[in-house]
Write a protein that holds these residues in place. Structure first.
Motif, mmCIF file in Angstrom:
data_model
loop_
_atom_site.group_PDB
_atom_site.id
_atom_site.type_symbol
_atom_site.label_atom_id
_atom_site.label_comp_id
_atom_site.label_asym_id
_atom_site.label_seq_id
_atom_site.Cartn_x
_atom_site.Cartn_y
_atom_site.Cartn_z
ATOM 1 N N GLU A 1 0.841 -1.192 0.000
ATOM 2 C CA GLU A 1 0.000 0.000 0.000
ATOM 3 C C GLU A 1 0.878 1.246 0.000
ATOM 4 N N LEU A 2 0.320 2.351 -0.480
ATOM 5 C CA LEU A 2 1.019 3.625 -0.416
ATOM 6 C C LEU A 2 1.085 4.101 1.031
ATOM 7 N N ASP A 3 2.171 4.816 1.366
ATOM 8 C CA ASP A 3 2.319 5.263 2.749
ATOM 9 C C ASP A 3 1.744 6.653 2.995
ATOM 10 N N GLU A 4 1.087 7.253 1.994
ATOM 11 C CA GLU A 4 0.590 8.610 2.168
ATOM 12 C C GLU A 4 -0.499 8.695 3.229
#
Length: 206
Positions: free
Chosen positions: A35-38
């Motif tokens: 997953e993206l860490d944003e």
């Protein structure tokens, strides 16, 4: 109460962490590599949130895992809740776990289009009867989860359903929990579409 959320940067994990923090829990998080860490950045600066450090060897009151986690057995927690578990052999021997099966969770930050989203590789159209009858808004689900982790009398398997589906299945199933929507579906969808359009505009500006 201390809570560890596994896959905290998943869109479902993001909402769960936010809800826990709003209820004054101390929360640690493990990010998913896929997953993206944003999303983690939104709560990463909260003083009640920390990223998990295996060297701390902490024991948690509760562990909440969103989907799959390959090394769940290494986590030291009194109780474990696994939301929509993946492959059976990843969790079938975990004695203290409660499996929560919740179909058609929806909400801000989920992967979607203007017309719908995918749930277990099945496209769910927002205008379909399936969505209208079975969809559960993620924050309503997360608030329910707060109650479940405080309960000492839960089945090892819970099926979470929309209140709109009540009466269309066997009510004698004691493992079913029905979630009441805190707002009409139409209002939820209007807000969700506005959020989606805002995110798309920001992406296009990059």
């Amino acid at each position: 109460m201390s809570v560890l959320v596994i896959n905290c940067n998943h869109w479902i994990g993001y909402h769960i962490v936010n809800t826990l923090l709003q209820h004054d829990y101390l929360v640690d998080g493990i990010e998913s590599d896929t997953e993206l860490d944003e999303l983690s950045m939104f709560f990463g600066r909260n003083s009640s949130f920390s990223f998990y450090n295996i060297e701390d060897r902490k024991r948690y009151d509760t562990c909440i895992c969103v989907g799959e986690h390959g090394h769940l057995e290494t986590i030291d927690a009194e109780r474990v809740f696994i939301i929509n578990p993946g492959k059976m052999n990843d969790w079938m021997d975990y004695d203290t776990a409660t499996m929560i099966f919740a179909a058609h969770l929806y909400g801000e930050w989920m992967p979607m289009t203007e017309k719908g989203f995918y749930d277990n590789q099945e496209f769910i159209a927002f205008q379909s009867n399936d969505f209208k009858e079975n969809a559960i808004y993620i924050e309503d689900f997360a608030n329910g989860l707060i109650q479940w982790i405080q309960s000492s009398n839960l089945s090892s398997n819970l099926e979470v359903k929309s209140e709109r589906n009540n009466g269309k299945v066997n009510k004698e199933n004691q493992n079913s929990i029905y979630i009441r929507s805190s707002l009409p579906l139409e209002k939820r969808m209007t807000a969700l579409q506005k959020h989606y359009q805002l995110i798309q505009r920001k992406k296009n500006m990059r």
